[in-house]
Write a protein that holds these residues in place. Structure first.
Motif, short mmCIF file in Angstrom:
data_model
loop_
_atom_site.label_atom_id
_atom_site.label_comp_id
_atom_site.label_asym_id
_atom_site.label_seq_id
_atom_site.Cartn_x
_atom_site.Cartn_y
_atom_site.Cartn_z
N LEU A 1 -14.15 -27.69 -34.34
CA LEU A 1 -12.97 -26.91 -34.01
C LEU A 1 -12.28 -27.48 -32.78
O LEU A 1 -12.93 -28.07 -31.91
CB LEU A 1 -13.35 -25.45 -33.76
CG LEU A 1 -13.78 -24.67 -35.01
CD1 LEU A 1 -14.51 -23.39 -34.64
CD2 LEU A 1 -12.57 -24.34 -35.87
N SER A 2 -10.97 -27.27 -32.69
CA SER A 2 -10.19 -27.84 -31.58
C SER A 2 -10.45 -27.14 -30.26
O SER A 2 -10.17 -27.69 -29.20
CB SER A 2 -8.70 -27.75 -31.91
OG SER A 2 -8.29 -26.38 -31.96
N GLY A 3 -10.96 -25.92 -30.31
CA GLY A 3 -11.13 -25.14 -29.08
C GLY A 3 -9.96 -24.21 -28.80
O GLY A 3 -10.02 -23.40 -27.87
N VAL A 4 -8.88 -24.31 -29.60
CA VAL A 4 -7.75 -23.40 -29.43
C VAL A 4 -8.17 -22.01 -29.91
O VAL A 4 -8.67 -21.85 -31.02
CB VAL A 4 -6.52 -23.89 -30.20
CG1 VAL A 4 -5.39 -22.86 -30.11
CG2 VAL A 4 -6.06 -25.23 -29.65
N VAL A 5 -7.97 -21.01 -29.06
CA VAL A 5 -8.33 -19.63 -29.38
C VAL A 5 -7.14 -18.73 -29.10
O VAL A 5 -6.32 -19.02 -28.23
CB VAL A 5 -9.56 -19.16 -28.56
CG1 VAL A 5 -10.81 -19.94 -28.96
CG2 VAL A 5 -9.32 -19.31 -27.05
N VAL A 6 -7.03 -17.64 -29.87
CA VAL A 6 -5.91 -16.73 -29.69
C VAL A 6 -6.41 -15.29 -29.58
O VAL A 6 -7.46 -14.94 -30.14
CB VAL A 6 -4.87 -16.85 -30.83
CG1 VAL A 6 -4.16 -18.19 -30.77
CG2 VAL A 6 -5.52 -16.65 -32.19
N HIS A 7 -5.64 -14.48 -28.87
CA HIS A 7 -5.98 -13.07 -28.66
C HIS A 7 -4.78 -12.21 -29.01
O HIS A 7 -3.69 -12.40 -28.46
CB HIS A 7 -6.37 -12.85 -27.20
CG HIS A 7 -6.30 -11.42 -26.76
ND1 HIS A 7 -7.06 -10.42 -27.34
CD2 HIS A 7 -5.54 -10.81 -25.80
CE1 HIS A 7 -6.79 -9.26 -26.75
NE2 HIS A 7 -5.87 -9.47 -25.82
N PRO A 8 -4.93 -11.27 -29.95
CA PRO A 8 -3.84 -10.34 -30.24
C PRO A 8 -3.76 -9.26 -29.16
O PRO A 8 -4.73 -8.54 -28.91
CB PRO A 8 -4.23 -9.74 -31.59
CG PRO A 8 -5.73 -9.80 -31.61
CD PRO A 8 -6.12 -11.01 -30.81
N VAL A 9 -2.62 -9.14 -28.51
CA VAL A 9 -2.50 -8.13 -27.46
C VAL A 9 -2.43 -6.73 -28.05
O VAL A 9 -2.67 -5.74 -27.35
CB VAL A 9 -1.27 -8.41 -26.56
CG1 VAL A 9 -1.45 -9.72 -25.82
CG2 VAL A 9 0.02 -8.44 -27.38
N ARG A 10 -2.09 -6.64 -29.33
CA ARG A 10 -2.13 -5.39 -30.09
C ARG A 10 -2.74 -5.70 -31.45
O ARG A 10 -2.90 -6.87 -31.80
CB ARG A 10 -0.73 -4.79 -30.31
CG ARG A 10 0.04 -4.54 -29.04
CD ARG A 10 1.45 -4.06 -29.35
NE ARG A 10 2.25 -3.96 -28.15
CZ ARG A 10 2.87 -4.99 -27.58
NH1 ARG A 10 2.79 -6.19 -28.16
NH2 ARG A 10 3.56 -4.85 -26.48
N THR A 11 -3.05 -4.68 -32.20
CA THR A 11 -3.52 -4.89 -33.57
C THR A 11 -2.45 -5.64 -34.36
O THR A 11 -1.27 -5.31 -34.30
CB THR A 11 -3.81 -3.54 -34.24
OG1 THR A 11 -4.88 -2.90 -33.55
CG2 THR A 11 -4.22 -3.74 -35.69
#
Length: 257
Positions: free
Chosen positions: A65-75
């Motif tokens: 994996l590239s290491g790029v991660v994402v977080h949804p600030v809301r559902t």
């Protein structure tokens, strides 16, 4: 050992996500695609407690994996294809921690991410709008054959430890997954910290009242290290647990045969 049971018997190790050593620093991702936030919906949530259907599988289960991660600030809505009909939702928090998931594919305005639900290796597309984006330079590699855990920071090896892995009847599932949460038991138990992964036992539908979530955790008897004796989790020495607890959520984990 124990697979993750339920949030009723555990609490987060960090009181505030912004201050947590396991929460990566992040900047807003580029906006694009359809509106991502979802309020009330009858769709299933993409959490460690759910079984999802109608979503694509990760077809490169041993790829880096590239290491790029994402977080949804809301559902946010989860789709089988960019712009398609929603099949699930991904909440901003689960197991008391912020939801950070690794990106396996990107298109303009969209990310396909690994999800923490059953079946193992399930993925889904989420709109880049309303996400925070970061990059973890870390990765954890478990080699079941040698029963070893290695933690890397870019090309630097932070340590290699002998660990205990799943037994013949309850093997640790292989493939790429990620650090899902950081938890601390309310009562003194076999480990001061439990780090659930985005993977589940493939032979146990449930364990200890929970969904059979596989995790990294410690163990009081060092004699188990080097053995295949667990119900699927990876038991690690105290030093390894401390290093793992400092990794950002969403960090890639590769479990190799």
């Amino acid at each position: 050992m124990s697979l993750v049971a339920s949030t009723a018997t555990t609490a987060t190790a960090a009181t505030a996500a912004a201050a947590s050593p396991a929460a990566p620093s992040a900047a807003p991702a580029a906006a694009g695609g359809a509106g991502a936030s979802v309020t009330a919906t009858a769709l299933p949530q993409a959490t460690t407690f759910t079984q999802l259907s109608g979503l694509p599988q990760d077809t490169d289960t041993f790829g880096k994996l590239s290491g790029v991660v994402v977080h949804p600030v809301r559902t946010v809505a989860v789709h089988a294809q960019p712009g398609g009909k929603p099949a699930a939702t991904l909440p901003a928090k689960q197991l008391g921690s912020l939801t950070w998931v690794p990106v396996v594919e990107a298109r303009k305005g969209w990310y396909r991410v690994l999800l923490p639900s059953k079946p193992n290796h399930v993925t889904g597309w989420i709109s880049a709008k309303g996400l925070k984006k970061a990059r973890s330079r870390y990765r954890a590699i478990v080699k079941l054959g040698t029963r070893q855990l290695t933690v890397m920071k870019a090309s630097k090896k932070l340590g290699t430890w002998t660990v205990a892995v799943g037994g013949p009847q309850t093997p640790t599932p292989v493939g790429r997954t990620f650090l899902l949460a950081l938890m601390s038991p309310k009562k003194k138990t076999y480990s001061p910290l439990i780090l659930p992964l985005g993977a589940h036992s493939q032979t146990l539908d449930t364990f200890g009242g929970g969904p059979g979530t596989v995790a990294f955790h410690g163990w009081p008897d060092r004699k188990v290290f080097g053995q295949a004796v667990t119900h699927g989790c990876v038991r690690v020495p105290a030093r390894a647990l401390k290093v793992l607890a400092g990794l950002p959520l969403g960090t890639p984990v590769l479990i190799a045969p």
